[in-house]
Design a protein around this motif. Structure first.
Motif, PDB file in Angstrom:
ATOM      1  N   GLU A 137       0.862  -1.180   0.000  1.00  0.00           N
ATOM      2  CA  GLU A 137       0.000   0.000   0.000  1.00  0.00           C
ATOM      3  C   GLU A 137       0.898   1.229   0.000  1.00  0.00           C
ATOM      4  N   LEU A 138       0.696   2.141  -0.927  1.00  0.00           N
ATOM      5  CA  LEU A 138       1.576   3.296  -1.080  1.00  0.00           C
ATOM      6  C   LEU A 138       0.841   4.605  -0.822  1.00  0.00           C
ATOM      7  N   SER A 139       1.487   5.492  -0.072  1.00  0.00           N
ATOM      8  CA  SER A 139       0.941   6.826   0.197  1.00  0.00           C
ATOM      9  C   SER A 139       2.080   7.842   0.182  1.00  0.00           C
ATOM     10  N   ILE A 140       1.712   9.107   0.150  1.00  0.00           N
ATOM     11  CA  ILE A 140       2.695  10.194   0.155  1.00  0.00           C
ATOM     12  C   ILE A 140       2.484  11.057   1.388  1.00  0.00           C
ATOM     13  N   ILE A 141       3.584  11.429   2.041  1.00  0.00           N
ATOM     14  CA  ILE A 141       3.558  12.434   3.104  1.00  0.00           C
ATOM     15  C   ILE A 141       4.488  13.552   2.665  1.00  0.00           C
ATOM     16  N   THR A 142       3.958  14.752   2.500  1.00  0.00           N
ATOM     17  CA  THR A 142       4.777  15.872   2.062  1.00  0.00           C
ATOM     18  C   THR A 142       4.491  17.094   2.924  1.00  0.00           C
ATOM     19  N   LYS A 143       5.464  17.985   3.018  1.00  0.00           N
ATOM     20  CA  LYS A 143       5.274  19.193   3.811  1.00  0.00           C
ATOM     21  C   LYS A 143       5.457  20.422   2.929  1.00  0.00           C
ATOM     22  N   ASP A 193      -1.443  24.496  -1.157  1.00  0.00           N
ATOM     23  CA  ASP A 193      -1.857  24.618  -2.551  1.00  0.00           C
ATOM     24  C   ASP A 193      -0.753  24.190  -3.515  1.00  0.00           C
ATOM     25  N   VAL A 194       0.497  24.524  -3.182  1.00  0.00           N
ATOM     26  CA  VAL A 194       1.625  24.142  -4.038  1.00  0.00           C
ATOM     27  C   VAL A 194       1.833  22.636  -4.020  1.00  0.00           C
ATOM     28  N   GLN A 195       1.822  22.052  -2.818  1.00  0.00           N
ATOM     29  CA  GLN A 195       2.070  20.613  -2.708  1.00  0.00           C
ATOM     30  C   GLN A 195       0.923  19.796  -3.313  1.00  0.00           C
ATOM     31  N   LYS A 196      -0.288  20.277  -3.147  1.00  0.00           N
ATOM     32  CA  LYS A 196      -1.430  19.586  -3.748  1.00  0.00           C
ATOM     33  C   LYS A 196      -1.320  19.577  -5.262  1.00  0.00           C
ATOM     34  N   ARG A 197      -0.922  20.711  -5.832  1.00  0.00           N
ATOM     35  CA  ARG A 197      -0.756  20.777  -7.285  1.00  0.00           C
ATOM     36  C   ARG A 197       0.306  19.791  -7.756  1.00  0.00           C
ATOM     37  N   ARG A 198       1.400  19.696  -7.002  1.00  0.00           N
ATOM     38  CA  ARG A 198       2.481  18.788  -7.380  1.00  0.00           C
ATOM     39  C   ARG A 198       2.025  17.331  -7.342  1.00  0.00           C
ATOM     40  N   VAL A 199       1.316  16.963  -6.282  1.00  0.00           N
ATOM     41  CA  VAL A 199       0.850  15.575  -6.184  1.00  0.00           C
ATOM     42  C   VAL A 199      -0.151  15.256  -7.282  1.00  0.00           C
ATOM     43  N   GLU A 200      -1.100  16.166  -7.493  1.00  0.00           N
ATOM     44  CA  GLU A 200      -2.134  15.920  -8.500  1.00  0.00           C
ATOM     45  C   GLU A 200      -1.556  15.832  -9.907  1.00  0.00           C
ATOM     46  N   ALA A 201      -0.400  16.476 -10.125  1.00  0.00           N
ATOM     47  CA  ALA A 201       0.222  16.462 -11.451  1.00  0.00           C
ATOM     48  C   ALA A 201       1.159  15.270 -11.656  1.00  0.00           C
ATOM     49  N   LEU A 202       1.337  14.461 -10.624  1.00  0.00           N
ATOM     50  CA  LEU A 202       2.250  13.319 -10.720  1.00  0.00           C
ATOM     51  C   LEU A 202       1.777  12.309 -11.772  1.00  0.00           C
ATOM     52  N   PHE A 259      -0.699   5.551  -5.851  1.00  0.00           N
ATOM     53  CA  PHE A 259      -0.799   5.948  -4.448  1.00  0.00           C
ATOM     54  C   PHE A 259      -2.263   6.011  -4.015  1.00  0.00           C
ATOM     55  N   SER A 260      -2.531   5.423  -2.877  1.00  0.00           N
ATOM     56  CA  SER A 260      -3.909   5.381  -2.384  1.00  0.00           C
ATOM     57  C   SER A 260      -4.348   6.710  -1.779  1.00  0.00           C
ATOM     58  N   ASP A 261      -3.382   7.521  -1.323  1.00  0.00           N
ATOM     59  CA  ASP A 261      -3.740   8.762  -0.646  1.00  0.00           C
ATOM     60  C   ASP A 261      -2.485   9.616  -0.483  1.00  0.00           C
ATOM     61  N   TYR A 262      -2.672  10.870  -0.064  1.00  0.00           N
ATOM     62  CA  TYR A 262      -1.526  11.707   0.295  1.00  0.00           C
ATOM     63  C   TYR A 262      -1.921  12.634   1.429  1.00  0.00           C
ATOM     64  N   THR A 263      -0.920  13.041   2.202  1.00  0.00           N
ATOM     65  CA  THR A 263      -1.132  13.923   3.340  1.00  0.00           C
ATOM     66  C   THR A 263      -0.125  15.072   3.263  1.00  0.00           C
ATOM     67  N   ILE A 264      -0.609  16.293   3.475  1.00  0.00           N
ATOM     68  CA  ILE A 264       0.257  17.473   3.483  1.00  0.00           C
ATOM     69  C   ILE A 264       0.314  18.027   4.904  1.00  0.00           C
ATOM     70  N   VAL A 265       1.512  18.157   5.448  1.00  0.00           N
ATOM     71  CA  VAL A 265       1.686  18.669   6.803  1.00  0.00           C
ATOM     72  C   VAL A 265       2.597  19.890   6.759  1.00  0.00           C
ATOM     73  N   LYS A 266       2.697  20.583   7.877  1.00  0.00           N
ATOM     74  CA  LYS A 266       3.500  21.804   7.921  1.00  0.00           C
ATOM     75  C   LYS A 266       4.968  21.523   8.166  1.00  0.00           C
ATOM     76  N   HIS A 267       5.262  20.551   9.043  1.00  0.00           N
ATOM     77  CA  HIS A 267       6.658  20.363   9.434  1.00  0.00           C
ATOM     78  C   HIS A 267       7.182  18.918   9.363  1.00  0.00           C
ATOM     79  N   LYS A 268       6.375  17.909   9.506  1.00  0.00           N
ATOM     80  CA  LYS A 268       6.793  16.507   9.650  1.00  0.00           C
ATOM     81  C   LYS A 268       7.484  16.284  10.994  1.00  0.00           C
ATOM     82  N   THR A 269       6.666  16.138  12.005  1.00  0.00           N
ATOM     83  CA  THR A 269       7.143  15.886  13.356  1.00  0.00           C
ATOM     84  C   THR A 269       6.672  14.504  13.802  1.00  0.00           C
TER      85      THR A 269
END
Length: 231
Positions: free
Chosen positions: A121-127, A131-140, A146-156
């Motif tokens: 099962e594959l997913s993406i975690i990006t910080k 709006d910028v990160q969503k555009r990048r993932v959607e354009a992949l 990938f089953s899903d993706y999550t955008i966070v502020k810092h990755k803690t």
């Protein structure tokens, strides 16, 4: 239980920081045209220190980068020169960072396809900026794997613990793959994730920590093409 593999996005799956480095280089040279108070290397160091100071307010991404360039230029060359010329210069050069084309890291497509076909099962975690990160993932071009993706502020550690809750997973069944020793590896390990570290020459200096050598073990690869040696 099926193993769940999480990928970092920038500089793990797609080329990213190289664009930022190019803009930083151009702006540092422009600043030198107005003032020789600092050397080229000192200007870039001051800029990176400014970026780090601004992380809490702006997070990661183009906004923090552009604001930090502005502040550094203003501090070094003064308000009059900054207002008349270099402010617009920085804004124009920074435009590419908000809308640059999505270019996969060499070997990323084959690695992701391989893991997907193996049944992981594959997913993406990006910080960064949502709006910028969503555009990048959607354009992949490989988004379908990938089953899903999550955008966070810092990755803690807390972010990774929230991921475990979101997917109802045990950390023992999870792998985090990324190029940042701090955000992708050490913070994920604190939450119990297995980790795979793939160094990238353009990783941000403020993400550069020594990889934690405690358990669970971190696998280190020279290149994403080596992913088959682990999975």
């Amino acid at each position: 239980m099926k193993k769940h593999i999480f990928f970092d996005l920038d500089d793990t799956l797609i080329k990213c920081s190289g664009y930022f480095y190019d803009v930083e280089d151009i702006v540092a040279k422009k600043i030198l045209e107005y003032s020789q108070k600092y050397t080229y290397s000192e200007i870039r160091r001051k800029f990176n220190e400014q970026q780090y100071e601004n992380l809490e307010e702006h997070g990661y991404g183009p906004k923090n980068f552009e604001c930090s360039l502005m502040q550094t230029a203003y501090e070094i060359i003064g308000y009059d020169f900054f207002k008349d010329d270099i402010q617009s210069f920085i804004k124009k050069r920074s435009e590419i960072l908000y809308s640059n084309d999505i270019e996969l890291i060499d070997g990323a497509k084959e690695a992701v396809e391989y893991l997907y076909n193996k049944g992981y099962e594959l997913s993406i975690i990006t910080k960064g900026m949502e709006d910028v990160q969503k555009r990048r993932v959607e354009a992949l071009s490989i988004k379908k794997y990938f089953s899903d993706y999550t955008i966070v502020k810092h990755k803690t550690k807390r972010d990774y613990e929230e991921i475990l809750k979101k997917y109802n997973l045990s950390p023992n069944d999870c792998y985090m793959i990324g190029n940042s020793p701090k955000g992708d590896i050490n913070e994920a390990k604190k939450a119990g994730f297995n980790t795979v570290y793939i160094p990238n020459e353009h990783t941000w200096s403020y993400e550069d920590e020594k990889v934690d050598d405690t358990l669970p073990k971190t696998n280190v690869l020279n290149d994403i093409k080596e992913i088959k040696t682990i999975f």
